[in-house]
Structures are given as structure tokens and as C-alpha cells.
Write a protein that holds these residues in place. Sequence first.
Motif, PDB file in Angstrom:
ATOM      1  N   HIS A 132     -11.408  89.568  80.508  1.00  0.00           N
ATOM      2  CA  HIS A 132     -10.633  89.758  79.277  1.00  0.00           C
ATOM      3  C   HIS A 132     -11.190  88.903  78.141  1.00  0.00           C
ATOM      4  CE1 HIS A 132      -7.494  92.472  80.642  1.00  0.00           C
ATOM      5  NE2 HIS A 132      -7.431  91.780  81.766  1.00  0.00           N
ATOM      6  N   LYS A 133     -11.592  87.675  78.451  1.00  0.00           N
ATOM      7  CA  LYS A 133     -12.160  86.791  77.430  1.00  0.00           C
ATOM      8  C   LYS A 133     -13.459  87.374  76.890  1.00  0.00           C
ATOM      9  CE  LYS A 133     -12.033  82.788  75.238  1.00  0.00           C
ATOM     10  NZ  LYS A 133     -10.893  82.359  74.427  1.00  0.00           N
ATOM     11  N   ILE A 134     -14.311  87.884  77.779  1.00  0.00           N
ATOM     12  CA  ILE A 134     -15.578  88.483  77.370  1.00  0.00           C
ATOM     13  C   ILE A 134     -15.325  89.681  76.465  1.00  0.00           C
ATOM     14  CG2 ILE A 134     -17.619  89.736  78.203  1.00  0.00           C
ATOM     15  CD1 ILE A 134     -17.372  87.907  80.755  1.00  0.00           C
ATOM     16  N   CYS A 135     -14.359  90.498  76.814  1.00  0.00           N
ATOM     17  CA  CYS A 135     -14.050  91.687  76.019  1.00  0.00           C
ATOM     18  C   CYS A 135     -13.474  91.338  74.649  1.00  0.00           C
ATOM     19  CB  CYS A 135     -13.076  92.582  76.776  1.00  0.00           C
ATOM     20  SG  CYS A 135     -13.797  93.328  78.251  1.00  0.00           S
ATOM     21  N   ASN A 136     -12.755  90.224  74.565  1.00  0.00           N
ATOM     22  CA  ASN A 136     -12.075  89.863  73.319  1.00  0.00           C
ATOM     23  C   ASN A 136     -12.887  88.963  72.404  1.00  0.00           C
ATOM     24  OD1 ASN A 136      -9.776  91.369  73.951  1.00  0.00           O
ATOM     25  ND2 ASN A 136      -8.948  89.701  75.171  1.00  0.00           N
ATOM     26  N   GLN A 137     -14.015  88.463  72.870  1.00  0.00           N
ATOM     27  CA  GLN A 137     -14.860  87.581  72.059  1.00  0.00           C
ATOM     28  C   GLN A 137     -16.180  88.290  71.775  1.00  0.00           C
ATOM     29  OE1 GLN A 137     -14.468  84.343  70.838  1.00  0.00           O
ATOM     30  NE2 GLN A 137     -12.321  84.578  71.373  1.00  0.00           N
ATOM     31  N   LEU A 138     -16.424  88.611  70.521  1.00  0.00           N
ATOM     32  CA  LEU A 138     -17.613  89.363  70.140  1.00  0.00           C
ATOM     33  C   LEU A 138     -18.896  88.670  70.602  1.00  0.00           C
ATOM     34  CD1 LEU A 138     -18.848  91.795  68.748  1.00  0.00           C
ATOM     35  CD2 LEU A 138     -18.769  90.505  66.603  1.00  0.00           C
ATOM     36  N   GLY A 139     -18.975  87.361  70.450  1.00  0.00           N
ATOM     37  CA  GLY A 139     -20.175  86.636  70.861  1.00  0.00           C
ATOM     38  C   GLY A 139     -20.426  86.735  72.359  1.00  0.00           C
ATOM     39  N   LEU A 183     -20.145  81.846  89.417  1.00  0.00           N
ATOM     40  CA  LEU A 183     -20.129  80.686  88.520  1.00  0.00           C
ATOM     41  C   LEU A 183     -19.459  81.054  87.201  1.00  0.00           C
ATOM     42  CD1 LEU A 183     -21.059  77.762  87.888  1.00  0.00           C
ATOM     43  CD2 LEU A 183     -23.193  78.775  87.028  1.00  0.00           C
ATOM     44  N   ARG A 184     -19.823  82.202  86.644  1.00  0.00           N
ATOM     45  CA  ARG A 184     -19.227  82.669  85.382  1.00  0.00           C
ATOM     46  C   ARG A 184     -17.720  82.791  85.520  1.00  0.00           C
ATOM     47  NH1 ARG A 184     -19.269  88.842  83.815  1.00  0.00           N
ATOM     48  NH2 ARG A 184     -17.660  88.659  85.409  1.00  0.00           N
ATOM     49  N   ASP A 185     -17.261  83.351  86.618  1.00  0.00           N
ATOM     50  CA  ASP A 185     -15.828  83.562  86.805  1.00  0.00           C
ATOM     51  C   ASP A 185     -15.054  82.256  86.982  1.00  0.00           C
ATOM     52  OD1 ASP A 185     -16.166  86.262  86.447  1.00  0.00           O
ATOM     53  OD2 ASP A 185     -16.099  86.748  88.586  1.00  0.00           O
ATOM     54  N   GLN A 186     -15.736  81.199  87.394  1.00  0.00           N
ATOM     55  CA  GLN A 186     -15.079  79.900  87.487  1.00  0.00           C
ATOM     56  C   GLN A 186     -14.738  79.334  86.111  1.00  0.00           C
ATOM     57  OE1 GLN A 186     -17.522  77.297  89.863  1.00  0.00           O
ATOM     58  NE2 GLN A 186     -17.236  78.504  91.711  1.00  0.00           N
ATOM     59  N   CYS A 187     -15.409  79.818  85.082  1.00  0.00           N
ATOM     60  CA  CYS A 187     -15.118  79.367  83.717  1.00  0.00           C
ATOM     61  C   CYS A 187     -13.752  79.850  83.237  1.00  0.00           C
ATOM     62  CB  CYS A 187     -16.181  79.887  82.744  1.00  0.00           C
ATOM     63  SG  CYS A 187     -17.796  79.125  82.925  1.00  0.00           S
ATOM     64  N   ARG A 188     -13.273  80.931  83.848  1.00  0.00           N
ATOM     65  CA  ARG A 188     -12.023  81.564  83.445  1.00  0.00           C
ATOM     66  C   ARG A 188     -12.073  81.928  81.959  1.00  0.00           C
ATOM     67  NH1 ARG A 188      -8.197  82.422  86.581  1.00  0.00           N
ATOM     68  NH2 ARG A 188      -6.477  81.940  85.191  1.00  0.00           N
ATOM     69  N   ASP A 189     -11.248  81.355  81.097  1.00  0.00           N
ATOM     70  CA  ASP A 189     -11.268  81.711  79.677  1.00  0.00           C
ATOM     71  C   ASP A 189     -11.805  80.580  78.805  1.00  0.00           C
ATOM     72  OD1 ASP A 189      -9.113  80.025  79.936  1.00  0.00           O
ATOM     73  OD2 ASP A 189      -7.741  81.262  78.744  1.00  0.00           O
ATOM     74  N   ASN A 190     -12.546  79.657  79.413  1.00  0.00           N
ATOM     75  CA  ASN A 190     -13.131  78.533  78.678  1.00  0.00           C
ATOM     76  C   ASN A 190     -14.360  79.024  77.918  1.00  0.00           C
ATOM     77  OD1 ASN A 190     -14.810  76.276  78.018  1.00  0.00           O
ATOM     78  ND2 ASN A 190     -13.664  75.031  79.487  1.00  0.00           N
ATOM     79  N   LEU A 191     -14.236  79.156  76.617  1.00  0.00           N
ATOM     80  CA  LEU A 191     -15.283  79.729  75.781  1.00  0.00           C
ATOM     81  C   LEU A 191     -16.590  78.940  75.862  1.00  0.00           C
ATOM     82  CD1 LEU A 191     -16.067  81.921  73.768  1.00  0.00           C
ATOM     83  CD2 LEU A 191     -15.123  80.474  71.943  1.00  0.00           C
ATOM     84  N   ARG A 192     -16.499  77.638  75.803  1.00  0.00           N
ATOM     85  CA  ARG A 192     -17.713  76.817  75.852  1.00  0.00           C
ATOM     86  C   ARG A 192     -18.437  76.997  77.191  1.00  0.00           C
ATOM     87  NH1 ARG A 192     -18.420  70.754  73.707  1.00  0.00           N
ATOM     88  NH2 ARG A 192     -20.647  70.628  74.069  1.00  0.00           N
ATOM     89  N   CYS A 193     -17.691  76.966  78.267  1.00  0.00           N
ATOM     90  CA  CYS A 193     -18.264  77.161  79.599  1.00  0.00           C
ATOM     91  C   CYS A 193     -18.929  78.526  79.691  1.00  0.00           C
ATOM     92  CB  CYS A 193     -17.166  77.015  80.652  1.00  0.00           C
ATOM     93  SG  CYS A 193     -17.707  77.258  82.356  1.00  0.00           S
ATOM     94  N   LEU A 194     -18.256  79.568  79.237  1.00  0.00           N
ATOM     95  CA  LEU A 194     -18.821  80.910  79.291  1.00  0.00           C
ATOM     96  C   LEU A 194     -20.098  81.016  78.462  1.00  0.00           C
ATOM     97  CD1 LEU A 194     -15.507  82.931  79.167  1.00  0.00           C
ATOM     98  CD2 LEU A 194     -17.162  82.920  81.053  1.00  0.00           C
ATOM     99  N   ASN A 195     -20.075  80.447  77.268  1.00  0.00           N
ATOM    100  CA  ASN A 195     -21.293  80.465  76.447  1.00  0.00           C
ATOM    101  C   ASN A 195     -22.437  79.757  77.153  1.00  0.00           C
ATOM    102  OD1 ASN A 195     -20.511  81.951  74.137  1.00  0.00           O
ATOM    103  ND2 ASN A 195     -19.426  80.174  73.332  1.00  0.00           N
ATOM    104  N   ASP A 196     -22.144  78.642  77.792  1.00  0.00           N
ATOM    105  CA  ASP A 196     -23.174  77.876  78.506  1.00  0.00           C
ATOM    106  C   ASP A 196     -23.742  78.656  79.696  1.00  0.00           C
ATOM    107  OD1 ASP A 196     -22.865  75.796  76.712  1.00  0.00           O
ATOM    108  OD2 ASP A 196     -21.714  74.529  78.094  1.00  0.00           O
ATOM    109  N   VAL A 197     -22.881  79.280  80.498  1.00  0.00           N
ATOM    110  CA  VAL A 197     -23.390  79.992  81.672  1.00  0.00           C
ATOM    111  C   VAL A 197     -24.166  81.250  81.275  1.00  0.00           C
ATOM    112  CG1 VAL A 197     -21.735  79.058  83.333  1.00  0.00           C
ATOM    113  CG2 VAL A 197     -21.236  81.210  82.206  1.00  0.00           C
TER     114      VAL A 197
END
Length: 114
Positions: free
Chosen positions: A35-42, A79-93
Amino acid sequence: MRILKITLLIVSSFTAMGSYAASFDCARAVTVTEHKICNQLGLNDADVKMATSYNILKRLVPMGTRSVIQDEQVKWLRLRDQCRDNLRCLNDVYAMRQQRIDLYLQQIYQRGPY
């Protein structure tokens, strides 16, 4: 009436485009991460780029290497899914995975010409 049909066609095409990320259908997103990936354009853009690069890479390597890359992708998804909705973590992975895929592609390119 014709203008209404054209307008509806344009709006529906934008709606359909907006519901997809490269690697999954956002309308069927289940996890908080999806859901976070879908809702964040970046993040959506990073997902598009990574999935496209990954699919290209899979077609350029021999079968033995392909299975290694696929195993890495599965581990990366966990690993990506462990970030959950943490934007910084997702950007990093995403940056980390894209860098790894780009390294593989660069190694293939250096072995050329093809």
C-alpha cells in the motif's frame, strides 16, 4: 456526447494506469508495504525501475546465474517487506537492490560486444 465519451476514456485510462506498480497490481495490494509503494509516487517509480531492470537482467544471464538472482530477489522482497510503511527504509532497500542489479548489468555490458 462524443466529448463525454472521449473524456471518460481519458479519465479511465489514467485511473487504470494509477492502479499498477511494475511488480504488482495496486488494486490487489495486501501488505502495508505494498500500500505504501502504491501511494508514494517515488516508491512506485523505484518499483517500476527495479522490476524492469530485474526482468531484463533475468533474460541476459545463463540459467545458473538466473537462479542465484531469483533467490536474491526473494530475499530482497522479504527485507523490503520488513520496512512495512517506513518511507526511508523502503527508499534505502530499493536503492540497494537497484544498485546490485545495475552492477550485474554493468558486468554483462563489460563482457561485450554482442
